[in-house]
Write a protein that holds these residues in place. Structure first.
Motif, PDB file in Angstrom:
ATOM      1  N   ASN A   1      -0.264   5.256  -9.187  1.00 13.47           N
ATOM      2  CA  ASN A   1      -1.136   4.515  -8.269  1.00 13.47           C
ATOM      3  C   ASN A   1      -2.463   5.238  -8.041  1.00 13.47           C
TER       4      ASN A   1
ATOM      5  N   GLU B   1      -0.208   5.182   1.297  1.00 12.60           N
ATOM      6  CA  GLU B   1       0.214   3.776   1.337  1.00 12.60           C
ATOM      7  C   GLU B   1       1.706   3.712   0.987  1.00 12.60           C
ATOM      8  N   ILE B   2       2.302   2.512   1.138  1.00 13.65           N
ATOM      9  CA  ILE B   2       3.681   2.322   0.666  1.00 13.65           C
ATOM     10  C   ILE B   2       3.567   2.056  -0.828  1.00 13.65           C
TER      11      ILE B   2
ATOM     12  N   SER C   1       5.267   1.164  -3.360  1.00 12.90           N
ATOM     13  CA  SER C   1       5.739  -0.044  -4.056  1.00 12.90           C
ATOM     14  C   SER C   1       4.850  -1.255  -3.751  1.00 12.90           C
ATOM     15  N   ARG C   2       4.002  -1.136  -2.733  1.00 14.50           N
ATOM     16  CA  ARG C   2       3.133  -2.281  -2.403  1.00 14.50           C
ATOM     17  C   ARG C   2       1.781  -2.202  -3.113  1.00 14.50           C
ATOM     18  N   HIS C   3       1.557  -1.143  -3.844  1.00 19.40           N
ATOM     19  CA  HIS C   3       0.289  -1.024  -4.591  1.00 19.40           C
ATOM     20  C   HIS C   3       0.235  -2.199  -5.559  1.00 19.40           C
ATOM     21  N   ARG C   4      -0.840  -2.966  -5.518  1.00 18.94           N
ATOM     22  CA  ARG C   4      -0.827  -4.270  -6.161  1.00 18.94           C
ATOM     23  C   ARG C   4      -1.108  -4.229  -7.668  1.00 18.94           C
TER      24      ARG C   4
ATOM     25  N   ASP D   1      -1.110  -2.454 -11.475  1.00 19.33           N
ATOM     26  CA  ASP D   1      -0.534  -1.414 -12.349  1.00 19.33           C
ATOM     27  C   ASP D   1      -1.645  -0.684 -13.080  1.00 19.33           C
TER      28      ASP D   1
END
Ligand code: SF4
Length: 549
Positions: free
Chosen positions: A461, A507-508, A510-513, A515
């Motif tokens: 990320n 940030e969380i 897994s929520r990174h939008r 790839d």
């Protein structure tokens, strides 16, 4: 309005002429008509007709809009010609990544890996080939000649390409050349050097390096030829390409044979998959691959990485130690600022400002060294030579992070660089500055996240975020010198890398939008679409608007 309330609303009926504005606009743009102008005209015409009670047909709207819209702008001189499909750098976009660290991280003289390190490697390679010719052929040789084409010709003067090319011809290698030798070529350009080929000695000078056509049907924008002549007869000629980051190819190039990687990957998704499945890190997967591809021990891989880390620390130290009023070579007469920025940052009363100022100063220091033509490290290129060293220096010398973690970071950063090279480009002549500073910043974000023990998804990320926020950045060095905007741009690349890590680690994950792989695809596509004037030609942007006096 909640979804429920929205559900209760009656459908807008045909009595409401503005309910579906789509119907006001014809969607097929006639040939030869400007698209934006056409849509505006079509929408306005349709709306006006509805307000006055009419209901124009699509055909009527189309005809009217086309009649009043501006003609289409001529196609921009835009896109650079595509790279030749048989270049290895293009072909190996398919298949697993086989690049290794000592091909990628290279030490050599600035200011540009593609315009100094690449050409010096090229002429050194030619010199070695020529030396292997039969003695009777060499006895007839009279001249060595280098011709520079494309971007090498357009901006080579500002990059010192002719000096680098001559240095390789007289047997100097990028990693060991004394920068003073290159400085002496700049200060005394008429020097003549004997080149020993068999029994023959041929005199060469800067006059033997020819700035040739800047435009043409080249396999790569950084094309050059080297010839050994006997009068008008060509004894040996080779066409070469400096394909970015100091990598070189030539006509008929065959990549060196390598072993299969232990963990074959061609995407970040695959790489991270190996790390997560094996409950290890991206760095450890990279280490295993470096060992298997080149049949090296762990100690050998780390010894090389240590050499690069030490060179990065040295380049920052050297840049910081330069006098505050030092003026960089070239017509811009740019004053160095690394030492001043560092000194003032240390006096700042706010700790956060001290950190930002110091990080910027480290990047300026290494980048100014590049501007001086001193030794730098391609990570991934000379123009971006301030970014990774700034973070390496900050982590090791300021934060006192354990060296092993920085080594791991260097391997994760290499993975980011390999992926960008594999699917897009590291060459400003192909992709503008996003391919240099953007990739460097992305690598530095991966380095930082890894050094701070971030999980693999956070490493990805952080790298993604840093790259994303450089997309579209053009290359327009003023007067062809890798100084403006390049030196400050390295500072921004370093700070963005830190910001990318700060965001990714807070940030969380897994929520990174987005790839990383998607952003690399965007990098490659943007590189293809970018107007060729913005690809290291100094024909546009700042190189046009800045007036030197
Ligand atoms: S503008 Fe960017 S890509 Fe172009 S020479 Fe400078 S650092 Fe390199």
């Amino acid at each position: 309005m909640s979804n429920k309330e929205a559900e209760k609303l009656p459908d807008a009926g045909p009595q409401d002429p503005f309910a579906d504005t789509q119907s006001l606009v014809a969607h097929v743009v006639p040939a030869g008509v400007d698209r934006r102008s056409f849509f505006i005209r079509a929408a306005v015409g349709g709306a006006a007709a509805v307000m006055t009670g009419g209901s124009p047909s699509t055909e009527e709207k189309t005809a009217k809009a086309a009649a009043t819209a501006a003609p289409a702008a001529p196609a921009p001189s835009a896109a650079a010609p595509p790279l030749a499909a048989d270049l290895n750098v293009v072909m190996k976009e398919k298949g697993p990544i086989l690049t290794v660290a000592d091909e990628f991280y290279k030490v050599g003289p600035g200011p540009s890996s593609s315009h100094t390190i690449g050409p010096m490697r090229i002429t050194y390679d030619f010199y070695q080939r020529a030396a292997k010719l039969p003695a009777d052929k060499l006895d007839t040789a009279t001249k060595l000649q280098v011709n520079l084409f494309g971007s090498l010709s357009a901006t080579g003067k500002g990059h010192g390409t002719e000096r680098a090319a001559l240095a390789g011809l007289v047997g100097k290698e990028p990693a060991t050349v004394d920068p003073k030798f290159l400085d002496s070529l700049r200060d005394k350009p008429d020097q003549v050097f004997p080149v020993k080929l068999g029994n023959k000695s041929i005199d060469v000078s800067l006059k033997d390096v020819v700035y040739d056509a800047t435009k043409g049907d080249f396999k790569h924008p950084n094309t050059m030829t080297v010839k050994l002549l006997a009068g008008n007869n060509v004894l040996l000629e080779q066409e070469y390409y400096s394909v970015g980051g100091g990598f070189i190819e030539w006509k008929g190039y065959e990549p060196p044979k390598k072993n299969a990687p232990k963990y074959p990957f061609a995407t970040m998704k695959e790489l991270r998959g190996y790390a997560d499945t094996n409950k290890t890190t991206i760095a450890k997967i990279m280490l295993a691959n470096e060992m298997s591809i080149m049949n090296r021990s762990e100690a050998e891989v780390y010894a090389f990485i240590d050499k690069i880390i030490n060179a990065m620390v040295a380049t920052v130290k050297s840049g910081l130690s330069m006098p505050e009023d030092d003026v960089l070579p070239g017509p811009i007469k740019l004053h160095s600022k690394a030492a001043t920025v560092y000194k003032r940052a240390m006096d700042d009363k706010f700790e956060a400002d001290r950190g930002l100022g110091a990080l910027s100063a480290f990047a300026l220091a290494a980048s100014e060294e590049n501007g001086r033509g001193h030794l730098v490290i391609t990570a991934p290129t000379g123009g971006s030579a301030g970014v990774m060293p700034a973070l390496v220096y900050a982590l090791l010398e300021v934060r006192k992070v354990d060296r092993q973690k920085v080594r791991d970071g260097m391997l994760a950063a290499a993975a980011v660089g390999y992926l960008c090279k594999h699917h897009a480009t590291l060459s400003a002549a192909e992709g503008g500055c996003q391919a240099e500073i953007g990739v460097a910043s992305s690598m530095a974000a991966a380095l930082t996240a890894t050094a701070f023990d971030a999980p693999s998804l956070v490493v990805e990320n952080a790298a993604e975020s840093a790259l994303e926020h450089h997309l579209g950045m053009t290359c327009d060095p003023v007067a062809g010198y890798v100084q403006v905007p390049c030196i400050e741009r390295c500072a921004f690349g370093a700070v963005k890398a830190w910001t990318a890590y700060a965001i990714a680690s807070n940030e969380i994950a897994s929520r990174h939008r987005i790839d990383f792989d998607e952003t690399v695809t965007a990098l490659g596509q943007t590189a293809k679409d970018m107007n060729s004037k913005y690809k290291e030609t100094s024909e546009a942007g700042l190189a046009q608007s800045v007036v030197l006096c």
